[in-house]
Design a protein around this motif. Structure first.
Motif, short mmCIF file in Angstrom:
data_model
loop_
_atom_site.label_atom_id
_atom_site.label_comp_id
_atom_site.label_asym_id
_atom_site.label_seq_id
_atom_site.Cartn_x
_atom_site.Cartn_y
_atom_site.Cartn_z
N VAL A 1 0.84 -1.21 0.00
CA VAL A 1 0.00 0.00 0.00
C VAL A 1 0.87 1.25 0.00
CG1 VAL A 1 -1.67 1.34 1.36
CG2 VAL A 1 -2.03 -1.11 0.99
N HIS A 2 1.96 1.24 0.76
CA HIS A 2 2.87 2.38 0.77
C HIS A 2 3.38 2.67 -0.65
CE1 HIS A 2 5.98 5.14 2.12
NE2 HIS A 2 6.88 4.40 1.51
N GLY A 3 3.76 1.63 -1.36
CA GLY A 3 4.23 1.80 -2.74
C GLY A 3 3.13 2.33 -3.65
N LEU A 4 1.91 1.82 -3.50
CA LEU A 4 0.79 2.29 -4.31
C LEU A 4 0.46 3.75 -4.02
CD1 LEU A 4 -1.51 -0.85 -4.17
CD2 LEU A 4 -0.20 -0.03 -6.15
N LEU A 5 0.54 4.13 -2.74
CA LEU A 5 0.32 5.54 -2.39
C LEU A 5 1.41 6.44 -2.99
CD1 LEU A 5 -0.97 5.18 1.27
CD2 LEU A 5 -2.28 6.02 -0.71
N ASN A 6 2.63 5.93 -3.04
CA ASN A 6 3.70 6.70 -3.69
C ASN A 6 3.42 6.86 -5.19
OD1 ASN A 6 5.08 7.05 -1.30
ND2 ASN A 6 6.50 5.37 -1.65
N LEU A 7 2.90 5.78 -5.82
CA LEU A 7 2.52 5.89 -7.24
C LEU A 7 1.41 6.93 -7.41
CD1 LEU A 7 2.48 2.20 -8.51
CD2 LEU A 7 3.82 4.09 -9.45
N TYR A 8 0.45 6.92 -6.52
CA TYR A 8 -0.62 7.92 -6.60
C TYR A 8 -0.06 9.33 -6.45
CZ TYR A 8 -4.46 10.93 -5.34
OH TYR A 8 -5.33 11.99 -5.29
N ASP A 9 0.83 9.52 -5.47
CA ASP A 9 1.42 10.85 -5.28
C ASP A 9 2.18 11.31 -6.52
OD1 ASP A 9 0.40 11.07 -2.71
OD2 ASP A 9 2.29 10.55 -1.72
N ALA A 10 2.85 10.38 -7.18
CA ALA A 10 3.66 10.73 -8.35
C ALA A 10 2.83 10.97 -9.60
CB ALA A 10 4.68 9.63 -8.62
N THR A 11 1.73 10.22 -9.75
CA THR A 11 0.96 10.29 -11.01
C THR A 11 -0.40 10.95 -10.89
OG1 THR A 11 -0.13 8.16 -10.64
CG2 THR A 11 2.04 8.11 -11.75
N LYS A 12 -0.92 11.03 -9.65
CA LYS A 12 -2.29 11.50 -9.40
C LYS A 12 -3.33 10.64 -10.13
CE LYS A 12 -0.95 14.68 -6.68
NZ LYS A 12 -0.63 14.18 -5.36
N ASP A 13 -2.95 9.41 -10.49
CA ASP A 13 -3.87 8.46 -11.12
C ASP A 13 -4.72 7.83 -10.02
OD1 ASP A 13 -5.15 6.30 -12.36
OD2 ASP A 13 -3.44 5.88 -13.67
N LYS A 14 -6.02 8.07 -10.05
CA LYS A 14 -6.92 7.63 -8.98
C LYS A 14 -6.95 6.12 -8.80
CE LYS A 14 -11.57 8.53 -7.21
NZ LYS A 14 -11.75 7.24 -6.64
N TRP B 1 -4.54 4.14 -8.38
CA TRP B 1 -3.59 3.74 -7.33
C TRP B 1 -4.15 4.05 -5.95
CZ3 TRP B 1 -1.25 0.47 -9.85
CH2 TRP B 1 -0.70 0.70 -11.10
N LEU B 2 -4.88 5.13 -5.84
CA LEU B 2 -5.54 5.47 -4.58
C LEU B 2 -6.65 4.45 -4.27
CD1 LEU B 2 -5.68 7.51 -2.24
CD2 LEU B 2 -7.31 8.82 -3.62
N ASP B 3 -7.41 4.10 -5.30
CA ASP B 3 -8.48 3.11 -5.12
C ASP B 3 -7.91 1.74 -4.72
OD1 ASP B 3 -10.30 5.08 -5.81
OD2 ASP B 3 -10.54 4.37 -7.89
N GLU B 4 -6.82 1.33 -5.36
CA GLU B 4 -6.17 0.05 -5.00
C GLU B 4 -5.64 0.10 -3.57
OE1 GLU B 4 -5.66 -3.16 -6.07
OE2 GLU B 4 -7.19 -2.56 -7.50
N SER B 5 -5.07 1.23 -3.20
CA SER B 5 -4.57 1.40 -1.84
C SER B 5 -5.70 1.23 -0.82
CB SER B 5 -3.93 2.78 -1.66
OG SER B 5 -2.83 2.94 -2.50
N ALA B 6 -6.82 1.86 -1.10
CA ALA B 6 -7.97 1.77 -0.19
C ALA B 6 -8.50 0.34 -0.12
CB ALA B 6 -9.06 2.73 -0.64
N SER B 7 -8.58 -0.32 -1.24
CA SER B 7 -9.09 -1.69 -1.28
C SER B 7 -8.18 -2.64 -0.50
CB SER B 7 -9.21 -2.14 -2.74
OG SER B 7 -9.62 -3.48 -2.81
N LEU B 8 -6.88 -2.54 -0.71
CA LEU B 8 -5.95 -3.40 0.02
C LEU B 8 -5.93 -3.07 1.51
CD1 LEU B 8 -2.96 -3.65 -2.47
CD2 LEU B 8 -4.40 -5.53 -1.65
N THR B 9 -6.09 -1.80 1.85
CA THR B 9 -6.14 -1.42 3.26
C THR B 9 -7.39 -1.97 3.92
OG1 THR B 9 -4.80 0.54 2.84
CG2 THR B 9 -6.07 0.51 4.89
N ASP B 10 -8.51 -1.96 3.22
CA ASP B 10 -9.72 -2.60 3.76
C ASP B 10 -9.49 -4.08 4.02
OD1 ASP B 10 -11.49 -0.42 3.95
OD2 ASP B 10 -12.15 -0.64 1.85
N ALA B 11 -8.82 -4.76 3.10
CA ALA B 11 -8.51 -6.19 3.28
C ALA B 11 -7.57 -6.39 4.47
CB ALA B 11 -7.90 -6.77 2.01
#
Length: 135
Positions: free
Chosen positions: A12-25, A27-37
């Motif tokens: 999730v940390h890596g996915l959030l870094n991808l989101y910060d770098a690209t602003k591609d939603k 990666w944020l959605d994947e981060s949230a989904s994995l955090t829920d799991a």
């Protein structure tokens, strides 16, 4: 599929870094989904914090919660940092509530041995700064 807490938290940390770098939603959605799991399988609903092994893993005599950082952050420290970042990015209070529960659970350890929990301390500082910015 069972995974350790660190697997979830560091991915999730890596996915959030991808989101910060690209602003591609996505990666944020994947981060949230994995955090829920992660919360579902590793969360301690009674006391807070996260177990190293998941509820879907092999049954052990006891499930431990790692708290001290080593060369890489502990799973709980990385999870708390991710929760704060998710809250800051989405404004969804459920992430802040989960982060608060984690900070409360580890407050005694952080107070008595802060140098062993620098990532958790950094996450708490980030939470404070984000909360101030949202006022």
């Amino acid at each position: 599929m069972s995974a350790y807490l660190e697997d979830y938290a560091l991915l999730v940390h890596g996915l959030l870094n991808l989101y910060d770098a690209t602003k591609d939603k996505r990666w944020l959605d994947e981060s949230a989904s994995l955090t829920d799991a992660m919360i579902k399988h590793h969360g301690d609903a009674k006391r807070g914090g996260y177990f190293m092994t998941g509820s879907d893993s092999e049954k052990l005599f006891a499930r431990a919660k790692d708290q001290f950082d080593a060369p890489q952050p502990s799973g709980n420290s990385a999870a708390a940092r991710n929760l704060v970042r998710l809250w800051a990015a989405t404004g969804d209070e459920k992430w802040k509530t989960e982060a608060d529960r984690t900070f409360r659970y580890f407050a005694g350890s952080l107070k008595s041995y802060g140098p062993g929990m620098v990532t958790l301390a950094e996450a708490l500082d980030r939470l404070s700064r984000c909360a101030d910015a949202k006022k």
